[in-house]
Write an enzyme that holds these catalytic residues in place. Structure first.
Site, PDB file in Angstrom:
ATOM      1  N   ASP A  80      22.086   4.530  82.385  1.00 38.06           N
ATOM      2  CA  ASP A  80      20.915   4.855  82.467  1.00 38.06           C
ATOM      3  C   ASP A  80      20.204   3.772  83.743  1.00 38.06           C
ATOM      4  OD1 ASP A  80      21.685   2.718  80.648  1.00 38.06           O
ATOM      5  OD2 ASP A  80      19.435   2.577  79.873  1.00 38.06           O
ATOM      6  N   GLU A 138      21.206   2.154  77.556  1.00 46.97           N
ATOM      7  CA  GLU A 138      21.803   0.914  77.054  1.00 46.97           C
ATOM      8  C   GLU A 138      20.586  -0.204  77.385  1.00 46.97           C
ATOM      9  OE1 GLU A 138      22.856  -3.154  77.121  1.00 46.97           O
ATOM     10  OE2 GLU A 138      22.190  -2.295  78.898  1.00 46.97           O
TER      11      GLU A 138
END
Ligand SMILES: [Zn+2]
Ligand SMILES: [Zn+2]
Length: 392
Positions: A80, A138
């Site tokens: 991400d 994350e």
């Protein structure tokens, strides 16, 4: 480090840098990594992996077996990006306003893909099961926890697991290992203080949540200084304190938001229980009440001695003693790989992104950060060596 890169991985370097730039130009936020996951999954399929999609919403796992050994290993990357507007003007800068790969997860994804390509090739000799785990979210929502809760390690059993994070300030391609409690737990705590509003000229006819909130903020300062044993790491920071809209109005409510960090689970438990007690008793002593909510928690990240030593010795064997720096200390940042390490033994280590401001030295989460492409092949070679050394 750079001369010990696996030749086949070096041969793929141009392709992998182009892939990293593609990911960097097309950042996707936590739990929105649809195109990234799709690209990862299709590449893994091309290379012969058994691919499972949509584990933890956008997570992807590629599994590959060679030989007959029951040995198994998991390698993990995060995918991400962050809600930051990039200020770089590279040809590969983010094309999406307000989103960028400012933590280098584009690089982590590329490193694991470069390793996966080699691992699947006939050049890579191992005996056992490899699972390459590409996790979402994350930076927010704890994507590792989502995958674990969807049965990651029941569906894809791993003897041990490994992950890395690039680190600006450490020379490019050098490794940092730490055995034991390496990264802090992170909890966000919200305290809502309920008073009784009224005219600022008649405070005696109110229960003032601003004064109560101020007393709570000061009371919280005693936790680290008076309750936590000296020598232990703990942080209680009040990041927001909102109340009121006019100078002559005493408001009904105040809200505070805290970040709470600890290096041990027992210290984490102590901090949370003291915050609850102090907020409650302080609010009541002022005639107010309060609600304390604890959310968005990441646990302490604990590297197991066995696999940290295994990885460190392998890094020295592969790249030479110079490739490993020894002055690694625990950090107060948090990392959701901690959820995976709660389930399986393994190690989370650092890979230097560069110590020069112009190349790799800009800190992560800064709008001028960029992942250093030079370390892709080093990271990928090390992941591949972990597989070859464990599964044999
Ligand atoms: Zn980050
Ligand atoms: Zn990161």
């Amino acid at each position: 480090m750079f001369d010990s890169v696996i030749p086949a991985i070096k041969d793929s370097e141009t392709e992998m840098i182009a892939l990293r730039h593609h990911l960097h130009m097309n950042p996707e936020l936590s739990l929105e990594e649809f195109k990234t996951a799709d690209l990862v999954a299709s590449l893994l399929e091309t290379w012969g992996y058994n691919v499972t999609r949509e584990i933890g919403k956008t997570g992807v796992v590629g599994s590959l077996k060679k030989g007959n050994s029951v040995k198994s290993i998991g390698l993990r990357a995060d995918m991400d990006a962050l809600p930051i507007h990039e200020t770089n003007s590279f040809p590969w800068s983010s094309t999406v306003p307000g989103k960028m790969h400012a933590c280098g997860h584009d690089g982590h994804t590329t490193i694991l893909l470069a390793a996966a390509k080699y691992i699947a090739s006939p050049d890579c000799l191992f005996d056992g099961h490899v699972h390459v785990i590409f996790q979402p979210a994350e930076e927010a929502y704890g994507g590792a926890d989502l995958m674990v809760k969807e049965g990651l390690f029941e569906r894809f059993p791993c003897d041990c697991i490994f992950a890395l994070h690039n680190m600006p300030g450490i020379p490019a391609g050098k490794f940092g290992f730490y055995s034991g409690n390496f990264m802090a737990s992170a909890d966000t705590v919200k305290i809502t203080i309920n008073g009784y509003g009224g005219h600022g000229a008649y405070p005696n006819r109110t229960v003032d949540p601003v004064v109560t909130g101020a007393a709570v903020v000061m009371a919280l300062q005693s936790i680290v200084s008076r309750n936590v044993p000296p020598g232990e790491t703990a942080v209680v920071s009040v990041g927001t304190f909102h109340s009121g809209i006019a100078s002559n109005v005493i408001p009904d409510h105040a809200s505070l938001e805290l970040t709470v960090r600890a290096m041990k689970q027992e210290i984490r438990d102590l901090l949370i229980s003291r915050i609850k007690e102090l907020a409650d008793f302080t609010a009541r002593s002022y005639g107010a009440s309060c609600v304390v909510e604890v959310y968005d928690s990441y646990p302490v990240l604990i590297n197991t001695d066995e696999y940290t030593r295994f990885a460190q010795e392998l890094a020295i064997k592969t790249f030479g003693a110079d490739a490993v720096i020894d002055e690694i200390h625990p950090v107060n940042g948090s990392e959701d790989f901690a959820f995976m390490l709660q389930k399986r033994p393994g190690s989370y280590f650092l890979l230097g992104n560069g110590d020069k401001e112009a190349k790799g030295g800009c800190m992560v989460h800064n709008p001028g950060y960029d992942f250093n492409d030079e370390i892709i092949s080093v990271g990928a070679s090390f992941f591949a060596r972990l597989v070859e050394s464990h599964c044999r």
